[in-house]
Write a protein that holds these residues in place. Structure first.
Motif, PDB file in Angstrom:
ATOM      1  N   LYS A  32      58.589  65.311  53.720  1.00 43.46           N
ATOM      2  CA  LYS A  32      57.896  64.457  54.025  1.00 43.46           C
ATOM      3  C   LYS A  32      58.188  63.232  54.517  1.00 43.46           C
ATOM      4  CE  LYS A  32      53.632  66.723  52.516  1.00 43.46           C
ATOM      5  NZ  LYS A  32      52.362  66.330  51.054  1.00 43.46           N
ATOM      6  N   LYS A  33      57.025  62.333  55.073  1.00 42.12           N
ATOM      7  CA  LYS A  33      57.861  60.876  55.477  1.00 42.12           C
ATOM      8  C   LYS A  33      56.908  60.371  53.855  1.00 42.12           C
ATOM      9  CE  LYS A  33      55.690  60.063  59.538  1.00 42.12           C
ATOM     10  NZ  LYS A  33      54.014  59.742  60.550  1.00 42.12           N
ATOM     11  N   VAL A  34      58.041  59.018  53.758  1.00 45.33           N
ATOM     12  CA  VAL A  34      57.526  58.593  52.191  1.00 45.33           C
ATOM     13  C   VAL A  34      56.537  58.217  52.062  1.00 45.33           C
ATOM     14  CG1 VAL A  34      58.697  56.762  51.006  1.00 45.33           C
ATOM     15  CG2 VAL A  34      60.681  57.598  52.556  1.00 45.33           C
ATOM     16  N   GLU A  35      55.768  57.392  53.488  1.00 40.47           N
ATOM     17  CA  GLU A  35      54.430  56.580  53.112  1.00 40.47           C
ATOM     18  C   GLU A  35      53.546  57.881  52.351  1.00 40.47           C
ATOM     19  OE1 GLU A  35      55.253  56.103  57.502  1.00 40.47           O
ATOM     20  OE2 GLU A  35      56.311  56.799  55.650  1.00 40.47           O
ATOM     21  N   ASP A  36      54.352  59.501  52.879  1.00 47.19           N
ATOM     22  CA  ASP A  36      53.234  60.649  52.431  1.00 47.19           C
ATOM     23  C   ASP A  36      53.143  61.291  51.280  1.00 47.19           C
ATOM     24  OD1 ASP A  36      51.655  60.677  54.681  1.00 47.19           O
ATOM     25  OD2 ASP A  36      52.950  61.650  55.909  1.00 47.19           O
ATOM     26  N   ARG A  37      54.413  60.927  51.241  1.00 48.31           N
ATOM     27  CA  ARG A  37      54.653  61.363  49.752  1.00 48.31           C
ATOM     28  C   ARG A  37      54.183  60.308  48.262  1.00 48.31           C
ATOM     29  NH1 ARG A  37      61.440  62.622  49.683  1.00 48.31           N
ATOM     30  NH2 ARG A  37      60.602  64.094  47.763  1.00 48.31           N
TER      31      ARG A  37
END
Length: 68
Positions: A40-45
């Protein structure tokens, strides 16, 4: 007093909720980990971590928090 402890990370965020009683006696209420997917993208994590920690705060209403 209810205390939320957090061991931060991006893939795994450990947490523990304890109750402090008179005489420095502690009782574990809940513990576990928030796990996020590596792909997953860092911002989603980060959002997933935020949502889970927010839910912990709403559920247990801690009086204090500690971050390792």
């Amino acid at each position: 007093m209810i205390i939320l402890g957090i061991d931060p990370g991006l893939a795994t965020v450990g947490f523990g909720v304890v109750e402090s009683r008179i005489g420095n006696d502690f009782r574990a209420i809940e513990y576990g980990a928030v796990l996020t997917e590596a792909g997953k993208k860092v911002e989603d994590r980060l959002l997933e971590i935020y949502d889970n920690v927010d839910e912990l705060c709403k559920t247990f209403r801690p009086n204090a928090a500690a971050v390792e």
